[in-house]
Structure formats: structure tokens, C-alpha cells
Design a protein around this motif. Structure first.
Motif, PDB file in Angstrom:
ATOM      1  N   PRO A   1       1.034  -1.192  -0.147  1.00  0.00           N
ATOM      2  CA  PRO A   1       0.032   0.080  -0.026  1.00  0.00           C
ATOM      3  C   PRO A   1       0.875   1.433  -0.107  1.00  0.00           C
ATOM      4  CG  PRO A   1      -0.856  -1.518   1.736  1.00  0.00           C
ATOM      5  CD  PRO A   1       0.494  -2.168   1.178  1.00  0.00           C
ATOM      6  N   THR A   2       0.361   2.197  -0.666  1.00  0.00           N
ATOM      7  CA  THR A   2       0.905   3.608  -0.453  1.00  0.00           C
ATOM      8  C   THR A   2      -0.147   4.552  -0.117  1.00  0.00           C
ATOM      9  OG1 THR A   2       0.057   4.125  -2.620  1.00  0.00           O
ATOM     10  CG2 THR A   2       2.241   3.535  -2.482  1.00  0.00           C
ATOM     11  N   LEU A   3       0.266   5.523   0.972  1.00  0.00           N
ATOM     12  CA  LEU A   3      -0.520   6.697   1.464  1.00  0.00           C
ATOM     13  C   LEU A   3      -0.122   7.886   1.135  1.00  0.00           C
ATOM     14  CD1 LEU A   3      -2.687   7.311   3.855  1.00  0.00           C
ATOM     15  CD2 LEU A   3      -0.949   7.166   5.286  1.00  0.00           C
ATOM     16  N   THR A   4      -1.116   8.737   0.618  1.00  0.00           N
ATOM     17  CA  THR A   4      -0.693  10.173   0.271  1.00  0.00           C
ATOM     18  C   THR A   4      -1.548  10.972   1.157  1.00  0.00           C
ATOM     19  OG1 THR A   4      -0.725   9.501  -2.035  1.00  0.00           O
ATOM     20  CG2 THR A   4      -0.856  11.704  -1.618  1.00  0.00           C
ATOM     21  N   VAL A   5      -0.698  12.191   1.991  1.00  0.00           N
ATOM     22  CA  VAL A   5      -1.452  12.834   2.883  1.00  0.00           C
ATOM     23  C   VAL A   5      -1.334  14.153   1.977  1.00  0.00           C
ATOM     24  CG1 VAL A   5      -1.312  14.145   4.935  1.00  0.00           C
ATOM     25  CG2 VAL A   5      -0.898  11.686   4.708  1.00  0.00           C
ATOM     26  N   ASN A   6      -2.550  14.805   1.704  1.00  0.00           N
ATOM     27  CA  ASN A   6      -2.312  16.332   0.845  1.00  0.00           C
ATOM     28  C   ASN A   6      -1.911  17.483   2.127  1.00  0.00           C
ATOM     29  OD1 ASN A   6      -3.645  15.268  -1.409  1.00  0.00           O
ATOM     30  ND2 ASN A   6      -5.507  15.899  -0.738  1.00  0.00           N
ATOM     31  N   SER A   7      -1.239  18.225   1.688  1.00  0.00           N
ATOM     32  CA  SER A   7      -0.581  19.382   2.443  1.00  0.00           C
ATOM     33  C   SER A   7      -1.751  20.654   2.038  1.00  0.00           C
ATOM     34  CB  SER A   7       0.559  19.893   2.067  1.00  0.00           C
ATOM     35  OG  SER A   7       0.817  20.224   0.690  1.00  0.00           O
ATOM     36  N   VAL A   8      -1.949  21.253   3.134  1.00  0.00           N
ATOM     37  CA  VAL A   8      -3.064  22.441   2.925  1.00  0.00           C
ATOM     38  C   VAL A   8      -2.149  23.824   3.428  1.00  0.00           C
ATOM     39  CG1 VAL A   8      -5.013  23.451   3.920  1.00  0.00           C
ATOM     40  CG2 VAL A   8      -4.916  20.988   3.620  1.00  0.00           C
TER      41      VAL A   8
ATOM     42  N   TYR B   1      -6.609  12.641   3.315  1.00  0.00           N
ATOM     43  CA  TYR B   1      -5.522  11.421   2.971  1.00  0.00           C
ATOM     44  C   TYR B   1      -6.036  10.316   1.958  1.00  0.00           C
ATOM     45  CZ  TYR B   1      -7.445   8.602   6.561  1.00  0.00           C
ATOM     46  OH  TYR B   1      -8.335   7.939   7.476  1.00  0.00           O
ATOM     47  N   SER B   2      -5.294   9.599   1.466  1.00  0.00           N
ATOM     48  CA  SER B   2      -6.016   8.597   0.622  1.00  0.00           C
ATOM     49  C   SER B   2      -4.739   7.554   0.228  1.00  0.00           C
ATOM     50  CB  SER B   2      -6.647   9.145  -0.630  1.00  0.00           C
ATOM     51  OG  SER B   2      -5.516   9.694  -1.582  1.00  0.00           O
ATOM     52  N   TRP B   3      -5.455   6.455   0.296  1.00  0.00           N
ATOM     53  CA  TRP B   3      -4.572   5.215  -0.047  1.00  0.00           C
ATOM     54  C   TRP B   3      -4.624   4.917  -1.642  1.00  0.00           C
ATOM     55  CZ3 TRP B   3      -1.870   2.826   3.456  1.00  0.00           C
ATOM     56  CH2 TRP B   3      -2.042   3.019   4.546  1.00  0.00           C
ATOM     57  N   GLY B   4      -3.625   4.668  -2.042  1.00  0.00           N
ATOM     58  CA  GLY B   4      -3.303   4.396  -3.605  1.00  0.00           C
ATOM     59  C   GLY B   4      -3.856   3.091  -4.008  1.00  0.00           C
ATOM     60  N   GLU B   5      -3.899   2.999  -5.365  1.00  0.00           N
ATOM     61  CA  GLU B   5      -4.329   1.826  -6.019  1.00  0.00           C
ATOM     62  C   GLU B   5      -3.206   0.888  -5.810  1.00  0.00           C
ATOM     63  OE1 GLU B   5      -7.624   3.054  -9.172  1.00  0.00           O
ATOM     64  OE2 GLU B   5      -5.631   3.059  -9.979  1.00  0.00           O
ATOM     65  N   ILE B   6      -3.489  -0.486  -5.945  1.00  0.00           N
ATOM     66  CA  ILE B   6      -2.521  -1.699  -5.713  1.00  0.00           C
ATOM     67  C   ILE B   6      -2.462  -2.213  -7.083  1.00  0.00           C
ATOM     68  CG2 ILE B   6      -1.836  -3.549  -4.598  1.00  0.00           C
ATOM     69  CD1 ILE B   6      -2.896  -2.071  -2.120  1.00  0.00           C
ATOM     70  N   THR B   7      -1.257  -2.721  -7.634  1.00  0.00           N
ATOM     71  CA  THR B   7      -1.146  -3.348  -9.067  1.00  0.00           C
ATOM     72  C   THR B   7      -0.999  -4.797  -8.482  1.00  0.00           C
ATOM     73  OG1 THR B   7      -0.977  -1.608 -10.188  1.00  0.00           O
ATOM     74  CG2 THR B   7      -0.269  -3.755 -11.240  1.00  0.00           C
ATOM     75  N   VAL B   8      -1.687  -6.004  -8.808  1.00  0.00           N
ATOM     76  CA  VAL B   8      -1.248  -7.302  -8.881  1.00  0.00           C
ATOM     77  C   VAL B   8      -1.353  -8.120  -9.947  1.00  0.00           C
ATOM     78  CG1 VAL B   8      -2.207  -9.334  -7.572  1.00  0.00           C
ATOM     79  CG2 VAL B   8      -2.650  -7.074  -6.330  1.00  0.00           C
ATOM     80  N   SER B   9      -0.222  -8.972 -10.047  1.00  0.00           N
ATOM     81  CA  SER B   9       0.070  -9.750 -11.504  1.00  0.00           C
ATOM     82  C   SER B   9      -0.133 -11.142 -10.898  1.00  0.00           C
ATOM     83  CB  SER B   9       1.077  -9.447 -12.194  1.00  0.00           C
ATOM     84  OG  SER B   9       1.235  -8.189 -12.737  1.00  0.00           O
ATOM     85  N   PHE B  10      -1.034 -11.813 -11.887  1.00  0.00           N
ATOM     86  CA  PHE B  10      -1.177 -13.437 -11.814  1.00  0.00           C
ATOM     87  C   PHE B  10      -0.523 -14.036 -12.882  1.00  0.00           C
ATOM     88  CE2 PHE B  10      -4.762 -11.306  -9.768  1.00  0.00           C
ATOM     89  CZ  PHE B  10      -4.841 -11.929  -8.336  1.00  0.00           C
ATOM     90  N   ARG B  11      -0.218 -15.144 -12.887  1.00  0.00           N
ATOM     91  CA  ARG B  11      -0.018 -16.260 -13.849  1.00  0.00           C
ATOM     92  C   ARG B  11      -1.281 -16.743 -14.122  1.00  0.00           C
ATOM     93  NH1 ARG B  11       3.582 -17.410  -9.730  1.00  0.00           N
ATOM     94  NH2 ARG B  11       5.781 -16.750 -10.120  1.00  0.00           N
TER      95      ARG B  11
ATOM     96  N   TYR C   1      -9.254   2.020   2.442  1.00  0.00           N
ATOM     97  CA  TYR C   1      -8.272   2.201   3.456  1.00  0.00           C
ATOM     98  C   TYR C   1      -7.319   1.005   3.782  1.00  0.00           C
ATOM     99  CZ  TYR C   1     -11.494   0.618   7.077  1.00  0.00           C
ATOM    100  OH  TYR C   1     -12.304  -0.098   7.875  1.00  0.00           O
ATOM    101  N   CYS C   2      -6.301   1.075   4.353  1.00  0.00           N
ATOM    102  CA  CYS C   2      -5.528  -0.388   4.690  1.00  0.00           C
ATOM    103  C   CYS C   2      -5.013  -0.183   6.145  1.00  0.00           C
ATOM    104  CB  CYS C   2      -4.146  -0.296   3.797  1.00  0.00           C
ATOM    105  SG  CYS C   2      -4.507  -0.158   1.803  1.00  0.00           S
ATOM    106  N   ILE C   3      -4.973  -1.353   6.541  1.00  0.00           N
ATOM    107  CA  ILE C   3      -4.786  -1.469   7.941  1.00  0.00           C
ATOM    108  C   ILE C   3      -3.334  -2.199   7.951  1.00  0.00           C
ATOM    109  CG2 ILE C   3      -5.355  -2.376  10.171  1.00  0.00           C
ATOM    110  CD1 ILE C   3      -8.204  -1.895   9.187  1.00  0.00           C
TER     111      ILE C   3
END
Length: 162
Positions: free
Chosen positions: A41-48, A63-73, A157-159
């Protein structure tokens, strides 16, 4: 002195990129052994910005959690393509044009990092994740490599459990 700075003490075993498992809910039919790669996971916090006179100060914004890329065979049976497509259809059915309810297509996915003995030492829960993009890969007559599928997951969100 330089010897101390050049080596990691043996008690500090680093995490290895190839020791991970993504656990999907069993009803989705996505098998752990088909995993090829994933992002953490990636977390981005905006600055005001707070301007005052001729200076600026900043505080944390949304703040927001980014998208996650997963590859499968892509395996023949049970079909990885079919499992991914069935999850896609819970969100958007291309034949009928119907869209699904979030309660039907959002799922919790667990990302586990393992130690050399295959013990889980880091666990993330990707809460209410769903597929925003499915890429069923390229094919070529001159390439005898393994077919892959790449999906992009959007968690609410991610924990980090531990």
C-alpha cells in the motif's frame, strides 16, 4: 569502526520481496499460487497551505490510499482469467450493462509478508478493495512465456496489523 557501519547485524533479517501471499476471499476463486507480483500500500497526505502576510505554513489535509497493482500467472484450471472476470462482473456486467452494488463487489484482501520459515511477520488488510482495471495481457506467436493478468485494486483504506 567501518566494520560496524558496513554490515547489518544478523538479528535484523530484512524482508524479502518474493516472500508474500495475497489472500483473497475464497468465493472469488483467486488462487495464491498464481501470484506473480504485487505492490504494498501507498498513503498520500495532501498538504494544506496557510498563507499569512509574505510567508506560508502547511498542515496535513485529507489523505488517501493509492491503488495496488497485482499480477497473476494465468493458469488453465481453475482458470485465473475466469476468476478475475467473475469478480469484474460483480461490479460491471458488460453483457447486460448492469452495475453491481458495492456490498457485492468490495472485498477485504490480506497481504502477508513471510519470514524464511514462511511465518507471517507483516500483515496488511486492504479494506473494501475492488478491481478498477483488469489487463488480460499481451500474446505473441514468437514468445513462449507464461500468460499473465494484471489487475488494479482500489481499497477504501489499509490497515497494517503487524
Amino acid at each position: 569502526m567501518s566494520d560496524v557501519l558496513s554490515r547489518i547485524p544478523l538479528v535484523y533479517e530484512p524482508l524479502k520481496k518474493n516472500r508474500f501471499i495475497l489472500r483473497f476471499p475464497s468465493d472469488l476463486g483467486l488462487q495464491e499460487f498464481t501470484l506473480e507480483s504485487a505492490q504494498r500500500p501507498t498513503l498520500t497526505v495532501n498538504s494544506v497551505e496557510i498563507p499569512f502576510l509574505d510567508a506560508k505554513t502547511y498542515v496535513a489535509g485529507a489523505y488517501s490510499w493509492g491503488e495496488i497493482t497485482v499480477s497473476f500467472r494465468d493458469v488453465i484450471g481453475p482458470s485465473t482469467s475466469q476468476a478475475v472476470m467473475e469478480w469484474d462482473r460483480l461490479c460491471a456486467e458488460s453483457v447486460s450493462g448492469r452495475m453491481g452494488y458495492a456490498a457485492g463487489y468490495k472485498r477485504d484482501v490480506e497481504l502477508e509478508m513471510l519470514d524464511p520459515n514462511k511465518t507471517v511477520i507483516q500483515k496488511w488488510i486492504l479494506v473494501n478493495a475492488w478491481i478498477t482495471q483488469s489487463n488480460f495481457g499481451e500474446l505473441s506467436m514468437s514468445d513462449d512465456g507464461i500468460a499473465t493478468i494484471t489487475i488494479t485494486l482500489r481499497p477504501d483504506y489499509c490497515i497494517l496489523c503487524y
